[in-house]
Enzyme design. Structure first.
Site, mmCIF file in Angstrom:
data_model
loop_
_atom_site.group_PDB
_atom_site.id
_atom_site.type_symbol
_atom_site.label_atom_id
_atom_site.label_comp_id
_atom_site.label_asym_id
_atom_site.label_seq_id
_atom_site.Cartn_x
_atom_site.Cartn_y
_atom_site.Cartn_z
ATOM 1 N N ARG A 83 0.858 -1.177 0.000
ATOM 2 C CA ARG A 83 0.000 0.000 0.000
ATOM 3 C C ARG A 83 0.904 1.240 0.000
ATOM 4 O O ARG A 83 1.772 1.381 0.859
ATOM 5 C CB ARG A 83 -0.865 0.040 1.255
ATOM 6 C CG ARG A 83 -1.733 1.269 1.291
ATOM 7 C CD ARG A 83 -1.954 1.769 2.672
ATOM 8 N NE ARG A 83 -2.719 3.001 2.637
ATOM 9 C CZ ARG A 83 -2.835 3.799 3.682
ATOM 10 N NH1 ARG A 83 -2.254 3.500 4.813
ATOM 11 N NH2 ARG A 83 -3.529 4.914 3.584
ATOM 12 N N ARG A 231 -6.769 15.197 12.905
ATOM 13 C CA ARG A 231 -6.560 16.177 11.828
ATOM 14 C C ARG A 231 -7.751 17.130 11.750
ATOM 15 O O ARG A 231 -8.896 16.689 11.869
ATOM 16 C CB ARG A 231 -6.394 15.465 10.483
ATOM 17 C CG ARG A 231 -5.013 14.864 10.282
ATOM 18 C CD ARG A 231 -4.934 14.040 9.018
ATOM 19 N NE ARG A 231 -4.792 12.630 9.329
ATOM 20 C CZ ARG A 231 -4.975 11.649 8.457
ATOM 21 N NH1 ARG A 231 -5.315 11.910 7.216
ATOM 22 N NH2 ARG A 231 -4.821 10.394 8.827
ATOM 23 N N GLU A 375 -9.546 -3.090 2.507
ATOM 24 C CA GLU A 375 -8.414 -2.544 1.751
ATOM 25 C C GLU A 375 -7.395 -3.635 1.425
ATOM 26 O O GLU A 375 -6.836 -3.662 0.337
ATOM 27 C CB GLU A 375 -7.768 -1.401 2.544
ATOM 28 C CG GLU A 375 -8.661 -0.158 2.536
ATOM 29 C CD GLU A 375 -8.258 0.883 3.552
ATOM 30 O OE1 GLU A 375 -8.512 0.657 4.750
ATOM 31 O OE2 GLU A 375 -7.697 1.906 3.155
#
Ligand code: ADP
Length: 405
Positions: A83, A231, A375
């Protein structure tokens, strides 16, 4: 045709490994965490769902990779998929050649925490498995179909043409998997207009038309967009000059604040973890309540904005730790979008079993689904596709060479 694919996600503070074996229900997987500290360890499960817990005190990325990969080598993987967060303008998964490794290196200024860690992972797997085909699967690739009006910033043109300053988008592997699987469940495989909300520690939204990303909430870096664990998501860019002029902060301090001390953690002054915040809010913690409210409102606002990229909205998919598990957050977010015709079934939403896929709308308006992301599975599949394409191309070339001889 690879029978087993080893997937490596070598991040800035942890490393995830997974070995996907053909025709096997289970996966061997592990997480190396607390690297560089006395608590460094690899935790996971091996064959037969047996738990593994290996202590590797003070091990760094390289040492943790060696311990993890040597154990996995016993299972003889046929290919390796990495990834990679930032692929610059690469549009699809690629066989890891020297040229592709150089492109990953060149994209480092755009992902300074992630790409150097990925390169450490690539170096380790090349050393330990020199004969295996290795593939880079990019988080950014799925979003390379965005039209220019969606990926350009309103900044001087040379910043785009000479310095690649544009919106790239991330979490592409997840948005691609979830929209594909979700549209399949909805009976319109890769057709129509869909919104996805990937809500984990990092969160982003995406608009998908006929299977292709047409807009997404993250931009040049994974800081833009919705509220995340630590974030900030979108803020007025003038925050930098404001903090520099009024508090004397330098750019590194501001960057760290926006990436690591903001979001749910900053708002609540308590935690970046949504479960903790929901519990605290239930016990009357007002900071936790406002953190949750800002998260849901801004998420709804992002979905509304992205809908401009779609000719029509067929539905919405929730995924990621929060999206898959929190009926409360799904309900709160959709309460801000009544004018889009979303009609949540409270019963189906509340009763959806954790970790399962299912439809949660009341049968009127756009469909609403929960689709657990995968994923690792997607990276393994893309790795398999690239390896197959490369070997077919090599076979064709061989046939052509023989015919010419
Ligand atoms: P990552 O982005 O690191 O892969 P995950 O997708 O695992 O993260 O998501 C982690 C987030 O999911 C955390 O904020 C966690 O609190 C949240 N989460 C997990 N289960 C629940 C739940 N039942 N209710 C609310 N939030 C949850």
């Amino acid at each position: 045709m690879p029978k087993s694919v080893l997937v490596i996600n070598c991040g800035s503070s942890s490393i995830k490994f997974a070995l996907l074996l053909e025709d096997q229900e289970f996966r061997i997987h592990g997480l190396a965490e607390n690297l560089g500290t006395p608590e460094a360890r690899i935790k996971g499960v091996t064959v037969g769902n047996e738990p593994v817990d290996i202590r590797i005190p003070n091990a760094d990325h390289k040492q943790a990779l060696e311990v993890g990969l040597e154990r996995l080598a016993n299972y003889k993987p046929d290919a390796i998929g990495h990834r990679i967060v930032h692929g610059g303008t690469l549009t699809k998964a690629e066989l890891l050649t020297d040229d592709i490794i150089e492109k990953i290196r060149q994209a480092t200024p755009l992902a300074p925490l992630h790409n150097p860690a990925h390169l450490v992972g690539i170096e380790a797997t090349k050393r330990l498995f020199p004969d295996l085909p290795q593939v880079a699967v990019f988080d950014t690739a799925f979003h390379q179909t965005m039209p220019e009006h969606a990926f350009r910033y309103a900044l001087p043109k040379f910043l785009y043409t000479e310095h690649n300053v544009r919106r790239y988008g991330f979490h592409g592997t997840s948005h691609a998997y979830v929209s594909e699987r979700g549209s399949e469940l909805a009976g319109s495989f890769k057709q129509g207009g869909w919104l996805t909300a990937h809500l984990g520690n990092g969160s982003s939204t995406c608009a998908i038309w006929n299977g292709q990303s047409v807009d997404t909430s993250m931009g040049l870096t994974p800081l833009e967009g919705v509220v995340m664990g630590t974030r900030s998501g979108d803020v007025d860019p003038s925050i930098h000059s404001f903090l520099a002029s009024n508090l004397g902060w330098d750019i590194y301090k501001i960057d760290k604040m926006l990436n690591s001390q903001s979001g749910l953690l900053g708002l609540s002054n308590l935690s970046n973890d949504m479960r903790t915040l929901i519990e605290a809010s239930e016990q009357g913690n007002e900071d936790a309540s406002i953190a949750i409210e800002v998260f849901c409102y801004r998420l709804a606002k992002s979905l509304a904005a992205l809908s401009c990229g779609l000719p029509r909205i067929d539905g919405l998919f929730f995924t990621g730790g929060i999206g898959e598990n929190s009926a409360y957050i799904r309900e709160k977010t959709l309460a801000y979008l009544p004018h889009f015709g979303f009609n949540l079934s409270k019963e189906q939403n509340d009763n959806l079993k954790r970790g399962t896929e299912g439809r949660i709308d009341a049968g009127k308006g756009p469909q609403i689904w929960v689709v657990p992301t995968d994923e690792e599975g997607r990276i393994a599949k893309e790795t398999e596709n690239v390896v197959n394409e490369v070997s077919q191309a090599a076979a064709k070339k061989f046939e052509a060479d023989v015919a010419m001889a």
